[in-house]
Each structure stands twice: as C-alpha cells, then as structure tokens.
Design a protein around this motif. Structure first.
Motif, PDB file in Angstrom:
ATOM      1  N   ALA A 223      -0.313  -2.360  11.938  1.00 38.38           N
ATOM      2  CA  ALA A 223       0.019  -3.554  11.158  1.00 38.38           C
ATOM      3  C   ALA A 223      -0.240  -3.318   9.677  1.00 38.38           C
ATOM      4  O   ALA A 223       0.607  -3.641   8.819  1.00 38.38           O
ATOM      5  N   HIS A 224      -1.378  -2.742   9.350  1.00 44.47           N
ATOM      6  CA  HIS A 224      -1.709  -2.530   7.932  1.00 44.47           C
ATOM      7  C   HIS A 224      -0.849  -1.428   7.316  1.00 44.47           C
ATOM      8  O   HIS A 224      -0.545  -1.475   6.121  1.00 44.47           O
ATOM      9  N   GLY A 225      -0.432  -0.460   8.131  1.00 40.40           N
ATOM     10  CA  GLY A 225       0.500   0.541   7.630  1.00 40.40           C
ATOM     11  C   GLY A 225       1.839  -0.078   7.264  1.00 40.40           C
ATOM     12  O   GLY A 225       2.440   0.260   6.232  1.00 40.40           O
ATOM     13  N   LEU A 226       2.331  -0.997   8.110  1.00 36.95           N
ATOM     14  CA  LEU A 226       3.585  -1.694   7.807  1.00 36.95           C
ATOM     15  C   LEU A 226       3.428  -2.593   6.589  1.00 36.95           C
ATOM     16  O   LEU A 226       4.337  -2.672   5.742  1.00 36.95           O
ATOM     17  N   ILE A 227       2.296  -3.271   6.484  1.00 41.55           N
ATOM     18  CA  ILE A 227       2.050  -4.128   5.312  1.00 41.55           C
ATOM     19  C   ILE A 227       2.013  -3.290   4.041  1.00 41.55           C
ATOM     20  O   ILE A 227       2.578  -3.670   3.005  1.00 41.55           O
ATOM     21  N   GLU A 228       1.380  -2.131   4.101  1.00 41.74           N
ATOM     22  CA  GLU A 228       1.331  -1.240   2.940  1.00 41.74           C
ATOM     23  C   GLU A 228       2.735  -0.816   2.525  1.00 41.74           C
ATOM     24  O   GLU A 228       3.069  -0.787   1.336  1.00 41.74           O
ATOM     25  N   ASP A 229       3.560  -0.490   3.505  1.00 40.70           N
ATOM     26  CA  ASP A 229       4.942  -0.101   3.218  1.00 40.70           C
ATOM     27  C   ASP A 229       5.709  -1.254   2.574  1.00 40.70           C
ATOM     28  O   ASP A 229       6.450  -1.065   1.602  1.00 40.70           O
ATOM     29  N   ILE A 230       5.537  -2.460   3.118  1.00 42.90           N
ATOM     30  CA  ILE A 230       6.196  -3.645   2.564  1.00 42.90           C
ATOM     31  C   ILE A 230       5.738  -3.891   1.127  1.00 42.90           C
ATOM     32  O   ILE A 230       6.547  -4.202   0.243  1.00 42.90           O
ATOM     33  N   CYS A 231       4.447  -3.733   0.877  1.00 43.28           N
ATOM     34  CA  CYS A 231       3.919  -3.972  -0.472  1.00 43.28           C
ATOM     35  C   CYS A 231       4.464  -2.956  -1.476  1.00 43.28           C
ATOM     36  O   CYS A 231       4.705  -3.295  -2.645  1.00 43.28           O
ATOM     37  N   LYS A 232       4.680  -1.716  -1.045  1.00 38.52           N
ATOM     38  CA  LYS A 232       5.289  -0.716  -1.927  1.00 38.52           C
ATOM     39  C   LYS A 232       6.707  -1.144  -2.309  1.00 38.52           C
ATOM     40  O   LYS A 232       7.131  -0.976  -3.463  1.00 38.52           O
ATOM     41  N   LYS A 233       7.431  -1.680  -1.352  1.00 39.32           N
ATOM     42  CA  LYS A 233       8.795  -2.127  -1.650  1.00 39.32           C
ATOM     43  C   LYS A 233       8.778  -3.357  -2.549  1.00 39.32           C
ATOM     44  O   LYS A 233       9.630  -3.512  -3.429  1.00 39.32           O
ATOM     45  N   ARG A 234       7.817  -4.229  -2.344  1.00 39.46           N
ATOM     46  CA  ARG A 234       7.683  -5.398  -3.233  1.00 39.46           C
ATOM     47  C   ARG A 234       7.430  -4.939  -4.672  1.00 39.46           C
ATOM     48  O   ARG A 234       8.031  -5.452  -5.619  1.00 39.46           O
ATOM     49  N   LYS A 235       6.560  -3.967  -4.815  1.00 36.38           N
ATOM     50  CA  LYS A 235       6.236  -3.480  -6.149  1.00 36.38           C
ATOM     51  C   LYS A 235       7.450  -2.821  -6.798  1.00 36.38           C
ATOM     52  O   LYS A 235       7.719  -3.016  -7.993  1.00 36.38           O
ATOM     53  N   ALA A 236       8.209  -2.051  -5.997  1.00 38.71           N
ATOM     54  CA  ALA A 236       9.410  -1.396  -6.529  1.00 38.71           C
ATOM     55  C   ALA A 236      10.451  -2.415  -6.982  1.00 38.71           C
ATOM     56  O   ALA A 236      11.214  -2.159  -7.926  1.00 38.71           O
TER      57      ALA A 236
END
Length: 635
Positions: free
Chosen positions: A617-630
C-alpha cells in the motif's frame, strides 16, 4: 486435516464442516503439493519441445542453457509470453461470444432484446459510425461488423477497437514500439509461434510481444466484451444487495451461477423468477440465485443478485449442504466440484462444450436455445431441493451489505449532481486539492499461497486510511464486499477524513442520504475496461497521458493467466501495477529488471512485486505521490 488459510469467517466455519464431512478442499491439495518445484516457481523450466523438459540451475552450478541453447532469460520470457497470451485468449474468446450474441439479437434470431440503446449509440459514435435516424438493430449490426472486421483484420492497420478507444498519447507510444495489435486471433497465434523451439531468443523482443498481448486483452477482450454486454443487458447502475455465503437460504431453492460469461446466467435469473411457483409447489419459498466469481459479478451489477463467494471458497459453497444446483460456464472452475457435489445432493451442471467435468450433468448452452436451457437448469435445481438432507445443511451466518453497479456512466451520473456541465470536474478538483490522493484499482483472484482475502483487505484498508480512492473488479471485489468496504458504513469505518468528506458530498448529492462506499464495485474481470475508460476520460479532460495520472493498479492475490494479461494491459496504459504473489520470472534477472524498471522508460508503466500488504500500500502511495509532484500538485 484442517489446513485452511482464510480471513473470511464463513470460509473458516465451513472448513470445519468440510473436515468433518471428509471433503478434500483446495487447501488440502495445496499442502499435498509441498514442496513445490523451485524451477517452475522461478520460470526456469521449458517444455516447448519434446527434447526436454529442460531446466536451468539458478545457482549457476548446473545447466546454464536448454538443449536448444535457450538461456534462462529466454526461457523465462517465452514462458511469460505464453501465459499472457493464454490469459488474453480467454478474454478474447469471451468477447467473441458476446459479439456473436449481439449479431443474432439484432437479426431477431434469439430472444435477447437490446437493452441499452444509448450505449449502442455511444459505441457506434466512437467507432465513427453515423447513428442518426437508424433503427437500433441496424446500428447494432454495423457495430458488430466493425468487431468482426477487427477479428479478421488481415491488414497492417491496428484494431479499430484500439484506435477508437485508447488514449491518443498511448497510441503514439504503442505505435513507436510496434506493439499495436492488428487482430486478436492473429496476435495470439503469432505469440504461440514466436515461443516455439527455434524462434525468438531476444528477451527484450519477447517482453515487448508480451506487452502487445496485454493490449490484445485490454481491447480485443476486456473492452470489447464489456461494450457488447452493456448493449445487450444494460449498463449497470447502483444496486444494493449482500455478499458472503450467508446469502444462501434454508427455505429457498439455492441455485449458484459460477464462471464468467453472463449470456446464460442472465436467462437463469429471469427463469428463476418465472418458475418460482414451481419451487413453492415442492415446499420452498422460491428460488434464490447467488453468484460465484465473475458470473456472480455480472448478474450482481445488473440484477442485484447477491454474491456467494470468490474463487477459493467455491468448494465450500457446496459444503453448506444447501446448494441445490451449481451451474458453471467458463474459467476459474475447479475440477474438484464434481466429486464434492457427489457427497451432497447438489447437482453440478456444465454448459459449455469446452468445459466438461466428470460426474457433472451437461446441459448444452446455445444462444438459440438459451431459454430452454435456463428452464431445464432451474427445474433441476427445484427437483434437487426435494432431495436435500436437512442434517447436512449448515449456512454460516455471515453476510455484508454491498452497493455495486458503478459503471463509468453511473459514476459520471453521480458526479453530474455536483456539476452538470463538467461532471469530471468535482473528481479532478478533489484530486488536485489532495482530498483524494489518488486512485488504485484492485483486481484479480484469490491464490491458495495467500490466506484467502487477506491481501485484498489489509492493503485496501491502508490505502483508504491514506485517502486513496479504490475501485475493484473480479474476485477482489468479492473480497472487499465481504469485508464491508462496499457500503456507506465502510466509508465511515475505513476512509481517511478528506476522502470521507468527498464520498459524503457525492453520496448526498446523488440522493443516497449517506456517503458513497469507499471502494466502488466496477464489475467482473472483463469490466476492468471500465477502469480503463474512466482513466482515459480523466486523461482526456486534463489533456495528459494516462501514464501521468496519480493512478495505480494491484492484483493482490493473482492466480490465473488472465490476471497476468490484465496486469500487462495496465502496465501498457502507463500504470504501476502491483502483484502480491511473485510471478514465475525471478529465474531471469534481465526479465525481472525489464518488467519492474526497464519498461518504464519506454512504456510508462511497470510491475511492482511486494508480498506484504501494508508495504505494498505504501509503495503504491509513494508512486502516486511522485506522479502528483510531477504534475505540480504537491510542491
């Protein structure tokens, strides 16, 4: 011996009865297979020609190549391509039957009226077909013609179902990689040829061919099947019912539909209502239809039929002693069902020419005689009720309220209550402002290697707590429904504060008087295309590539080749796609790196393998947050 591993209390309850009744279940057979072949688990064995089988020593002390000279990288890549092609074949075969049904319905040759004219027009318009002043049957035949042309396309052009429906930025990526599918049957045939002895020995080329099979599945299987079925049976809208084995009733005839294709199960639901007086004549209160796997999801979404259980507990449904008839069509059906049914009064009925099980009654299903087959099946269930032994009946008292039917059209309809002109705007605005951090789609199966449902439930709990909206299909949807995550109470219990605010606002605006569920049930395995349609619409609204969106996918407990083909399609869409069970690829460092990292640079998506739910779950959240930042959403 009681070997069950599950978090479903109904399954745990019935496992004790199975043990007492001397019934061998899938968990018992799993224990008997231990230890499982390490070469096979790593993907390092090859049986593609009859010089073998060959296997590679993963420690470098034994054989480094197969007899033909294939390396570990080649063997693993070829095996993966064959698995994904097989998964795609299952969905394409399903889609073809749905196309055939729409054709015969439009010609008036079968008793299946076209239920959704608006969906028919929308699909036709997307394909560039003029809809003005055309009768529905005429328009349907034109849509069918395009589908058949895709199935028999002998040109170099891509399938129209791909070019008409895929995100434009994705089409450019796929074309540059040479993976746009031309014709699903041709691509599957080519994959089988490509992986025979003496053919492709380039792991990179084999992995790209695997990506093409993902697109075959996504558009020639998932999208095509869902579109045809919506036109025929209606596009789902929200319905409320219950899930888990407690939906079975002692005083009703219990008829379970199990499999994946709704062409017969829709008829069974119809005739179960019509023939209810015959059930009453033998002392029952009526006929209760319940569903297992995706046939269950299909009739749930359109008819409100309750869900009995998902893949791993299908045997336990019969162990209740209350199932009078289980009727199966295709896919995910355990051959053990025939033997287990023989220990009770249950009549197991097979219906398709490619699925026959020793000990089962076979009632052939054809579109032309669907009503006759459905009537015969319902009457057999009524007759079986009279043979039921009350002393063998034990129905666990576990069930959860479920709200389902969240097609893209239903989601957009709910959002339009907040903004009629731009219905996607409220969803996008809440993603932009962080009330919804992102969206994760959970899909796929149960796998006996994992305690039943635990990965689905524990991972999704963590996602919801962190304000990630979850949409679900297939057996994942079953698991989350049983856990109480698909009702308004689930929003109160599991959703993070900002996600809860959004769900409440939409639910109130839609007239529910309560929040939307925190997990939206979007349908069966083929209905993963609905997720693709929603993401495509969001990307189009924002003018970005789907790969840029804060969206990810997960198959928490994959077991079927279809799960790999769906996951591959998700990767080609540009999503990080989590697998909670390690696929048989670790025998090749090169293939593993391609799938989990190397593909990202060229295709946008990647596989992410993690066997711990919270970490995943936290790995997916981290990935989502990277896309949000981009995207400039989190500075």
């Amino acid at each position: 011996m009681l070997n069950i591993r599950s978090i479903d209390p109904a399954a745990l309850d019935l496992a004790k009865k199975a043990d007492k009744d001397g019934i061998e279940t899938v968990w018992d057979r799993y224990e008997k297979q231990q230890p499982q072949c390490g070469f096979g688990s790593l993907g390092l064995c090859c049986r593609h020609c009859i010089q073998g089988p060959c296997r590679i020593d993963p420690f470098g002390k034994g054989p480094e190549k197969g007899i033909c000279g294939a390396t570990a990288d080649v063997i693993v890549a070829r095996n993966l391509l064959r698995q994904v092609a097989a998964g795609a074949a299952a969905h394409v075969d399903h889609a073809y039957e749905a196309v055939e049904a729409l054709k015969l319905a439009a010609e008036g040759k079968i008793d299946y009226p076209i239920a959704d004219i608006n969906k028919l027009k929308a699909i036709a318009t997307g394909l560039g077909i003029e809809t003005e002043s055309k009768e529905p049957n005429v328009l349907a035949l034109e849509v069918v013609q395009v589908a058949y042309e895709d199935m028999g396309n002998h040109q170099k052009r891509p399938m129209r179902w791909v070019s008409a429906h895929a995100p434009k930025q994705r089409l450019e990526v796929w074309e540059s990689l040479g993976i746009l599918p031309r014709n699903p049957d041709r691509e599957i045939r080519e994959a089988m040829h490509q992986t025979t002895m003496g053919m492709d020995a380039d792991p990179v080329n084999l992995v790209l061919a695997t990506a093409k099979q993902g697109l075959v599945d996504g558009y020639g299987g998932l999208k095509l099947a869902t579109d045809m079925q919506d036109i025929l049976f209606g596009t789902p809208a929200p319905v409320v019912t219950e899930a888990n084995l407690g939906v079975l009733k002692e005083d009703y005839v219990n008829l379970i539909v199990h499999g994946h294709v709704p062409l017969l199960s829709e008829k069974i639901v119809q005739w179960a209502k019509t023939l209810s007086p015959e059930a009453e004549a033998v002392g029952a209160k009526g006929v209760q239809v319940a569903g297992i796997c995706c046939s269950g999801n299909e009739v749930l979404m359109r008819q409100g039929v309750p869900l009995a259980t998902n893949y791993l507990a299908q045997e336990l449904a019969i162990v209740t002693g209350a199932v009078d008839t289980m009727v199966v069509d295709v896919q995910c059906i355990m051959p053990s069902l025939g033997q287990i049914a023989s220990c009770y009064h249950t009549e197991l009925i097979t219906t398709m020419p490619i699925v026959k099980i020793p000990g089962a009654t076979h009632i052939p299903f054809t579109l032309e005689h669907a009503d006759e087959a459905a009537q015969e099946i319902v009457r057999k269930a009524i007759a079986a009720y009279a043979r039921r032994d009350p002393n063998k009946v034990h129905i666990p008292d576990y069930r959860a309220k479920i709200m389902a039917g969240f097609s893209v059209e239903a989601i957009v309809g709910a959002l339009s209550k907040l903004d009629a002109d731009q219905p996607l705007k409220p969803l996008v605005d809440n993603i932009v402002n962080g009330n919804i951090v992102g969206v994760v789609a959970t899909v796929g199966c149960n796998n006996v290697k994992v305690a039943q449902d635990i990965f689905h439930v524990e991972m999704v709990k963590e996602l919801l707590k962190n304000n990630v909206l979850v949409v679900a299909t297939g057996c994942s949807a079953h698991a989350l429904a049983k856990a109480g995550m698909m009702n308004s109470e689930g929003a109160e219990k599991y959703a993070g504060e900002s996600l809860k605010v959004v769900l409440t606002a939409i639910g109130e605006a839609a007239g529910l008087g309560a929040p939307l569920p925190p997990v939206l049930h979007m349908g069966s395995c083929v209905d993963n295309s609905r997720i693709g349609d929603l993401v495509t619409a969001l990307a189009g609204y924002l003018g970005v590539d789907t790969a840029a969106l804060p969206v990810a996918a997960s198959a928490p407990e994959p077991q079927h080749e279809k799960a790999l083909s769906i996951g591959t399609w998700a990767v080609t869409m540009g999503f990080t796609t989590h697998l909670g069970v390690v696929p048989p690829v670790l025998g090749s460092k090169q293939v593993t790196e391609l799938l989990t990292a190397g593909l990202t640079d060229v295709i946008g998506g990647k596989f992410y393998v993690e066997t711990d739910p919270q970490t995943a779950a936290h790995g997916l959240i981290e990935d989502i947050c990277k896309k949000r930042k981009a995207l400039g959403l989190d500075q």
